[in-house]
Design a protein around this motif. Sequence first.
Motif, PDB file in Angstrom:
ATOM      1  N   ARG A   1       0.831  -1.211   0.000  1.00  0.00           N
ATOM      2  CA  ARG A   1       0.000   0.000   0.000  1.00  0.00           C
ATOM      3  C   ARG A   1       0.863   1.258   0.000  1.00  0.00           C
ATOM      4  O   ARG A   1       0.535   2.249  -0.665  1.00  0.00           O
ATOM      5  CB  ARG A   1      -0.957  -0.008   1.205  1.00  0.00           C
TER       6      ARG A   1
ATOM      7  N   TYR B   1       0.657   4.260  -2.690  1.00  0.00           N
ATOM      8  CA  TYR B   1       0.359   5.624  -2.227  1.00  0.00           C
ATOM      9  C   TYR B   1       1.435   6.599  -2.707  1.00  0.00           C
ATOM     10  O   TYR B   1       1.143   7.689  -3.211  1.00  0.00           O
ATOM     11  CB  TYR B   1       0.260   5.642  -0.708  1.00  0.00           C
TER      12      TYR B   1
ATOM     13  N   SER C   1     -13.492   3.648  -4.113  1.00  0.00           N
ATOM     14  CA  SER C   1     -12.676   2.782  -4.966  1.00  0.00           C
ATOM     15  C   SER C   1     -13.545   1.992  -5.928  1.00  0.00           C
ATOM     16  O   SER C   1     -14.700   1.671  -5.624  1.00  0.00           O
ATOM     17  CB  SER C   1     -11.875   1.803  -4.103  1.00  0.00           C
TER      18      SER C   1
ATOM     19  N   HIS D   1     -12.234  -2.742  -0.884  1.00  0.00           N
ATOM     20  CA  HIS D   1     -11.387  -1.547  -1.053  1.00  0.00           C
ATOM     21  C   HIS D   1     -11.995  -0.369  -0.306  1.00  0.00           C
ATOM     22  O   HIS D   1     -13.185  -0.368   0.024  1.00  0.00           O
ATOM     23  CB  HIS D   1     -11.231  -1.249  -2.543  1.00  0.00           C
ATOM     24  N   GLU D   2     -11.191   0.655  -0.075  1.00  0.00           N
ATOM     25  CA  GLU D   2     -11.603   1.742   0.805  1.00  0.00           C
ATOM     26  C   GLU D   2     -12.516   2.761   0.125  1.00  0.00           C
ATOM     27  O   GLU D   2     -12.461   2.969  -1.096  1.00  0.00           O
ATOM     28  CB  GLU D   2     -10.375   2.475   1.336  1.00  0.00           C
TER      29      GLU D   2
ATOM     30  N   HIS E   1      -5.208   7.053  -1.165  1.00  0.00           N
ATOM     31  CA  HIS E   1      -5.477   5.962  -0.228  1.00  0.00           C
ATOM     32  C   HIS E   1      -6.391   4.910  -0.867  1.00  0.00           C
ATOM     33  O   HIS E   1      -6.254   3.717  -0.584  1.00  0.00           O
ATOM     34  CB  HIS E   1      -6.098   6.502   1.055  1.00  0.00           C
ATOM     35  N   CYS E   2      -7.312   5.349  -1.696  1.00  0.00           N
ATOM     36  CA  CYS E   2      -8.168   4.392  -2.403  1.00  0.00           C
ATOM     37  C   CYS E   2      -7.341   3.531  -3.354  1.00  0.00           C
ATOM     38  O   CYS E   2      -7.500   2.306  -3.410  1.00  0.00           O
ATOM     39  CB  CYS E   2      -9.258   5.127  -3.180  1.00  0.00           C
TER      40      CYS E   2
ATOM     41  N   SER F   1      -5.588   0.943  -1.499  1.00  0.00           N
ATOM     42  CA  SER F   1      -6.434  -0.082  -0.873  1.00  0.00           C
ATOM     43  C   SER F   1      -6.651  -1.292  -1.769  1.00  0.00           C
ATOM     44  O   SER F   1      -7.261  -2.272  -1.354  1.00  0.00           O
ATOM     45  CB  SER F   1      -7.780   0.513  -0.456  1.00  0.00           C
TER      46      SER F   1
ATOM     47  N   THR G   1      -5.192  -4.069   0.366  1.00  0.00           N
ATOM     48  CA  THR G   1      -5.555  -4.367   1.749  1.00  0.00           C
ATOM     49  C   THR G   1      -5.462  -5.875   1.970  1.00  0.00           C
ATOM     50  O   THR G   1      -5.497  -6.671   1.016  1.00  0.00           O
ATOM     51  CB  THR G   1      -6.984  -3.909   2.076  1.00  0.00           C
TER      52      THR G   1
ATOM     53  N   ASP H   1     -11.607  -7.504   6.840  1.00  0.00           N
ATOM     54  CA  ASP H   1     -10.273  -7.988   7.211  1.00  0.00           C
ATOM     55  C   ASP H   1     -10.309  -9.401   7.782  1.00  0.00           C
ATOM     56  O   ASP H   1      -9.266 -10.049   7.903  1.00  0.00           O
ATOM     57  CB  ASP H   1      -9.631  -7.041   8.232  1.00  0.00           C
TER      58      ASP H   1
END
Length: 801
Positions: A90, A94, A127, A143-144, A161-162, A165, A168, A407
């Motif tokens: 990640r 980013y 996302s 995804h975020e 951040h997306c 993700s 993740t 998660d």
Amino acid sequence: MTASSDHLRWFENIGLEDLPLAGGKNASLGEMYRTLTTQGILVPNGFVLTTYAYRDALQAAGAWPKLHGFLDHIDTTDVTLLRKQSAKARQVVYDATGTDNLRHLVAVAYRSLEEEYGEEIAVAVRSSATSEDLPNASFAGQHESYLNISGAENIFDACRHCFASLFTDRAIVYRVNNNFNHFKVSLSVGVMKLVRSDRAASGVTFTLDTESGFRDVVLTTGAYGLGENIVQGVVNPDEFYVHKPTFRQGYRAVLRRVLGKKRLTMILAKKNIDGATTKNEPTPTDMQKRFCLTDDEVLLLADHALLAEDHYSRHAGRHMPLDIEWAKDGDDGKIYIVQARPETVASRKMAAMLETYSLHEKGTVLTHGRAVGEKISTGIVRVISTHDDLALFRPGEVLVAPSTNPDWEAVMKTAAAIVTDHGARTCHAAIIARELGVPGVVGTETGTQVLKSGQRVTVSCAAGEIGTVYEGEIPFEVTRIDADRLPHPRTPIMVNLGNPELAFHTAMMPSGGVGLARIEFIISEYIGIHPMALAHPERLAIADRQRVAEITEGSPSPSEYFVRTLSEGVGTIAAAFYPKPVIVRLSDFKTNEYAALIGGTAFEPQEANPMIGFRGASRYAHAAYADGFALECAALARTRGAMGLTNIIVMIPFCRRVEEAELVVATMKQNGLVRGRDGLEIYMMCEIPNNVIQMDAFAKEFDGFSIGSNDLTQLTLGVDRDSEIVAFDFDERDKGMLEMLRLAVAGAKRNGRKVGICGEAPANYPDIASYLVTLHIDSISVNPSSLLRTMGVVHEAELRG
């Protein structure tokens, strides 16, 4: 509005064909904005950073070799290693996506949104992967997404951040489990105007029933505030059903509704030290007791859902059930559609193999909640309170938690069953249980309190909408039958069904309709109050009057509570089998059974022998029950009229004399159920010897008959079937009973009336089924568990001639 480019596209320039460019979620948003807003569906405007933006940024930064190093041959069952490597991946993404070019594109596009909606307009940043929202893979929650983001720089940071993700823990595990290549999946990011549902409500609408896969309903779930609470399973939402066929015919009625607790409301908040832009607050008690949507809003959502489903189905060239996210804006009061995707689990249930689960016995109930799926499983309980507890979980255990999140999916896929305190059918735990094909019981409220790690339990979702966790290991049976190999007898085999919660599942089995729908179950389990107590609460003792007031709070009147609840229960059964006939029997409680209802003792006499006492037709025009019967009639009139479910046939039970039949039919007419109007047929239960003896006279009052073999056998042989001493004499195969069956069928046919049987005798005794076939009975109705066996018996009897 800025011009589109390879790296940024506006919704109006994206459609379903652009999935490689925009991912499943954003391609669908663009499709709706571009095509469905002209049909009255509201979709917030927005733009997309494309998959080209993602891939070009990673290529320019030389990120691919690093990602391969982190993820090639990764063991997803090693939770510690997975967490470490995914965090590194990640960070690489980013860093790579923080380019000046993308920052500039986002800033210019956001200024255009400000020109349309106002300065510092808040947006949702979401996302959208290229493997997401496909007919065979949902990737739900992998995804975020970020809500309540404003300011160009904050939005750009959320976009980065997306992008990150995509790696993740949960997304990596999901791709491995579903055989998706990490490096062939790309991600885009959608930025859209935020709907202020924090000041109103939000939820999810499905164009089928998510548990059974039944496709003739639209199911809407909703709660106050932002929709994350529903997805995460933090709240139990309201539920609403609308019946598609009658809705398309122009009938505008909610088929059924279930009030959720909605204890929390997610609202927007200023960014705190943890970076959160939302927070939960307790929902006021008075709001919890109200539905979050009006009937008109539910019907509007159904209309939009059908428009969208029709459009997506035409595009796909086949029927395409949808999973639609909606949000009501508290500022303008309008409802917006913020996502539509193919429904990927329940829609696959139209398989050729019929599978049914049934417990051999019952046990001690530990907790219960909303059932997910229709299976049964046993296992050892493992209570999971935090992510760290997952290391203790062993494959084959029953996962018990307050709620679950994406998660946890690496562990969840090894669970025998899933049980949560919170959530409903659209929460994360329910989605995963459904997708994995394991039983889930969500929204128990007490699961983590009463279930202990190491305890063996049986989790059953085979009894309708209520899922139950029993103590210990209870034997159960699984029956699998190839639907393509089922016999199809000429004689219609129908089902006996009184529980609306089983209706959609049962309707997917091969049957000729419902031969007996008893309303007693709905009255006792859903209403729980004596009908006369609702018609005349002023006659109740103070304590019972208070209980009635509490239960009916929110309804215009106690009487309306009864009419609405009964009509929705009956309507659910009728809708499930529509347009097949559904024979609804009016109430046939005995006085002792009525007295057990709330307020019942104020209206019921005490009888020495209730079995042959004040029951059935004798009550309907009697002053002691006439006002209660009027409520029953009003409910059925609403179901046939306002709901359009004209496949309902009304049946009168335990009608002793012809004069009583004439009086009951006249009383029904006074209460809005007119024989012949809108095709209404009225049947009579043929369960008293006098019904058979005077069949010619009864046939003038009724359109058909259904033989109730239990009572007819009892009264013909003079045997109390509940008596342990003489119960051995209760036998439908007695020669006298066989002659009674012959006379009943012959009498009905002599008068040109339909005649069926709705007892279990044909299922229990194949020779009786064969005998009825030789009599040319019009239908045989049995319990769902006996349906397939009876079809085989009847088919063999027909072959023998």
